[in-house]
Structures are given as C-alpha cells and as structure tokens.
Design a protein around this motif. Structure first.
Motif, PDB file in Angstrom:
ATOM      1  N   GLU A 159      70.231  17.967  35.819  1.00 50.42           N
ATOM      2  CA  GLU A 159      70.222  19.268  35.140  1.00 50.42           C
ATOM      3  C   GLU A 159      69.546  20.335  35.996  1.00 50.42           C
ATOM      4  O   GLU A 159      70.006  21.482  36.066  1.00 50.42           O
ATOM      5  N   SER A 160      68.440  19.975  36.643  1.00 51.00           N
ATOM      6  CA  SER A 160      67.744  20.952  37.480  1.00 51.00           C
ATOM      7  C   SER A 160      68.517  21.229  38.765  1.00 51.00           C
ATOM      8  O   SER A 160      68.533  22.374  39.251  1.00 51.00           O
ATOM      9  N   ILE A 161      69.144  20.212  39.334  1.00 53.45           N
ATOM     10  CA  ILE A 161      69.980  20.417  40.521  1.00 53.45           C
ATOM     11  C   ILE A 161      71.136  21.353  40.182  1.00 53.45           C
ATOM     12  O   ILE A 161      71.455  22.280  40.940  1.00 53.45           O
ATOM     13  N   HIS A 162      71.753  21.112  39.030  1.00 56.23           N
ATOM     14  CA  HIS A 162      72.859  21.971  38.594  1.00 56.23           C
ATOM     15  C   HIS A 162      72.372  23.411  38.403  1.00 56.23           C
ATOM     16  O   HIS A 162      73.087  24.364  38.766  1.00 56.23           O
ATOM     17  N   ALA A 163      71.180  23.571  37.845  1.00 49.57           N
ATOM     18  CA  ALA A 163      70.662  24.911  37.564  1.00 49.57           C
ATOM     19  C   ALA A 163      70.461  25.725  38.841  1.00 49.57           C
ATOM     20  O   ALA A 163      70.813  26.907  38.889  1.00 49.57           O
ATOM     21  N   VAL A 164      69.911  25.124  39.892  1.00 48.95           N
ATOM     22  CA  VAL A 164      69.664  25.898  41.111  1.00 48.95           C
ATOM     23  C   VAL A 164      70.967  26.200  41.847  1.00 48.95           C
ATOM     24  O   VAL A 164      71.019  27.150  42.639  1.00 48.95           O
ATOM     25  N   LEU A 165      72.010  25.414  41.578  1.00 53.34           N
ATOM     26  CA  LEU A 165      73.309  25.678  42.205  1.00 53.34           C
ATOM     27  C   LEU A 165      74.190  26.564  41.333  1.00 53.34           C
ATOM     28  O   LEU A 165      75.272  26.993  41.768  1.00 53.34           O
ATOM     29  N   HIS A 166      73.723  26.835  40.107  1.00 51.99           N
ATOM     30  CA  HIS A 166      74.393  27.780  39.196  1.00 51.99           C
ATOM     31  C   HIS A 166      73.313  28.599  38.481  1.00 51.99           C
ATOM     32  O   HIS A 166      73.206  28.562  37.246  1.00 51.99           O
ATOM     33  N   PRO A 167      72.518  29.364  39.231  1.00 57.33           N
ATOM     34  CA  PRO A 167      71.407  30.104  38.611  1.00 57.33           C
ATOM     35  C   PRO A 167      71.908  31.213  37.696  1.00 57.33           C
ATOM     36  O   PRO A 167      72.982  31.791  37.924  1.00 57.33           O
ATOM     37  N   ALA A 168      71.120  31.471  36.681  1.00 63.91           N
ATOM     38  CA  ALA A 168      71.469  32.562  35.770  1.00 63.91           C
ATOM     39  C   ALA A 168      71.367  33.898  36.495  1.00 63.91           C
ATOM     40  O   ALA A 168      70.481  34.103  37.326  1.00 63.91           O
TER      41      ALA A 168
END
Length: 348
Positions: free
Chosen positions: A302-311
């Motif tokens: 989830e955190s890896i996905h977040a940094v590769l799709h930041p808000a």
C-alpha cells in the motif's frame, strides 16, 4: 448297528451349517469389535484439557516410533493397530517430518491418514508493517521449530544467501504472514519474503503514475518506508506521499522524524530531541535535501503504491493528531498553528 436315516443326516448337516455360520458371524463380530476398539485413542487428563495436542516427528524418525512419541504427549493408542494402519495408509514408507496435531475426537485412522498425507502443522510468522530488518531478524531468531541458519550470518552473507543484489537489508522483506513446515531453514523464509517484496516492487513500478518523484524502484522503496512510518491511518498514505513528493519536487528537506530516529540505530528507545535533529547522519532529513541512503523499515504494498501514485495536493506539511487524524497544511504558518493546537496544547 445303529444307523441314521437320510432325513436325520440332512438335519444334522443343517444344524452343523447353522453353528458354523453362527461361529463365523461371532468371529466377524469379535474381529470387528477389536478393530473398532483398537481404532480409538485414549487421552490423559492433561491432554483432554487441551483443544489440540501437538507432537513432533523429527527427520529420520522410524514409523514404529510414533506410538511412543504420542504417549509422551498424553495420547495412548493400540500399538499393533497403529503400526498396521501406518502400513495400510503407506505412511510407513513416506513419513514426513514435522509437527502434527491430534484432536480429542481423532481416531488411529484419522491420525495415520494425516501422517500419510504429510498434513503437518504449519507454523506462522509475521513481518509487521514498517518493521526494521533488525526487528525482523530478532523475531525470526526467537522462533521455535525452524533451522536458524542465518543467526550468525553477517548482513553481507545473508544478502548473498537470499540472492539479493542490494547492499543493505533494510526494506527488502514484504510485511506479511508466512506459513511453513517445521524444521525449514530460516533462510528459505527470508528468501520468500525478499522475493515477494521484489515481485510487489516490480509490479508497482511497472504501473507507476506520471507524477511520482522517485527515479528508481529502490528510491520508491525508500520513500515508501518513510510513508509507512509516518501515517497513522492507511487512507492517509496517498496524501502523505503527495506531501513528500512535493518536497522532493521543490528540493525541500523531507524533515521526517522516523528517518532521524532510524539513524540513531537499533539501541535508540527514547524521544527525539533537538540534539538528534542537529546530528550529522545520512538519515537526518532535516540537514539535507533528498532521500536517505536506504529504506528505514519494510514498507507494505500500500505504501509502495502510494509513493508511485501520490495524491495531487498543494500541501507541504502535516501532523497527526493524538486520535490519528491527519492535519495537512499548505504553509509553515498554518503548520505551526496546527502544532500549537494539536500537539503542544493537545487540542482536539
């Protein structure tokens, strides 16, 4: 001389057949009763008090030793019938080592069937979200029922053993629950966790968004480990990743406390102070611009996905309230007000 007539002889033959049939039936019933009784197990009072009993079959154990092993755990079986059942199921030829369970309603047959199928008890071990590599190794070293081949290995030797190309262990193991049989090498467990993290990172990197501010998969792992340690709630990952991405974009120091704490090492157990923020370490993100040299923990998908799709956001600052709520701010003045209200004055 006395002679039986034909009718008498036939009647005697009939009686003889009836007695023979009755004897055979009685024999069958007796044998059946024996096998029914022999199939039952008897538990000691201590064993009866448990929902399940676990017994260990070490590697190389002869099948004939199983009844004695069971007896030590409070499970009594008919030795002859147990060995017979082992042969009937084929378990005596292919007895697999491991820890097996016995339940109060088990029979000899159900136990030997479990042994024949190798349905050994699976151990479970979890890598917590965001945990450091030294926490992972400490937890694994304390685990019973496995081979501790990595216990005395250096970090370099361990990296080589699991096939890692990286030069630092941090962040390489996917947080998850891992199930395995007894007596497995801890190196195989760590290798599985490493390969799982690599698979996650490769998939997420391949599908990364255009707005991510990291240049390599390893940089994504570093930033994800920071996001992992900074968020109080999972739903805040993307916005926190967006804030750190904004800082990277404008070359503003990340100023993240978890990285500073990580730089203090495994023995650090206190509160972060000004002296820590002034110290020159590669992990003091208050003193330099950009990412620290390695991850600071093991990030989740989830955190890896977040940094590769930041808000997409204009925020540059944030704090977490005591209840976990995220309070983002666009300016330093807004941020300082939030700090005074929610942290210094402990407002709600």
């Amino acid at each position: 001389m006395f002679k039986f007539n034909t009718d008498t002889i036939e009647r005697l033959k009939a009686v003889d057949k009836r007695y023979w049939a009755m004897g055979l039936a009685a024999g069958v019933v007796a044998v059946g009763l024996f096998f029914v009784c022999a199939n039952q197990i008897t538990l000691t009072d201590e064993a009866l008090s448990k929902k399940e009993i676990t017994f260990n079959v070490p590697p190389g154990t002869p099948a004939a030793r199983i009844p004695a092993i069971l007896e030590k755990e409070g499970v009594e079986v008919n030795d002859f019938y147990f060995k017979l059942s082992l042969r009937l199921t084929g378990a005596h030829k292919n007895l697999q080592a491991g820890f097996y369970r016995v339940y109060p309603d088990d029979t000899v047959g159900s136990i030997t069937e479990r042994l024949s199928k190798g349905e050994a008890y699976l151990f479970s071990w979890r890598i917590p979200d965001g945990s450091t590599y030294w926490e992972v190794r400490k937890s694994l070293n304390a685990l019973d029922g496995i081979k501790h081949d990595s216990r005395d290995m250096t970090a370099e030797a361990l990296l080589f053993a699991i096939g890692a190309k990286e030069t630092h262990l941090e962040g390489l193991f996917a947080p998850d629950t891992y199930n395995f049989h007894a007596n497995v090498s801890d190196l195989l467990i760590l290798k599985k966790a490493y390969e799982q993290q690599q698979a996650i990172l490769t998939e997420e990197w391949t599908n990364r968004g255009a707005d991510c501010q990291v240049d390599t998969p390893y940089e994504a792992l570093i930033l994800a480990s920071i996001v992992e340690r900074e968020v109080a709630r999972s739903e805040d990952r993307a916005i926190v990743a967006g804030i750190f991405s904004n800082r990277l974009r404008i070359k503003m120091p990340l100023q993240t406390d978890p990285s500073v704490i990580y730089g203090e090492g495994e023995s650090f157990g206190g509160d972060i102070k000004r002296k820590h923020l002034r110290k020159k370490t590669p992990y003091n993100t208050y003193r330099f611009v950009g990412l620290p040299p390695t991850p600071i923990g093991n990030p989740t998908r989830e955190s890896i996905h977040a940094v590769l799709h930041p808000a997409k956001t204009d925020y540059l600052y944030f704090i977490n309230k005591a209840n976990g709520d995220l309070v983002p701010s666009k300016t330093l003045a807004e941020h300082n007000r939030a700090v005074r209200r929610y942290i210094l004055n402990k407002g709600q």
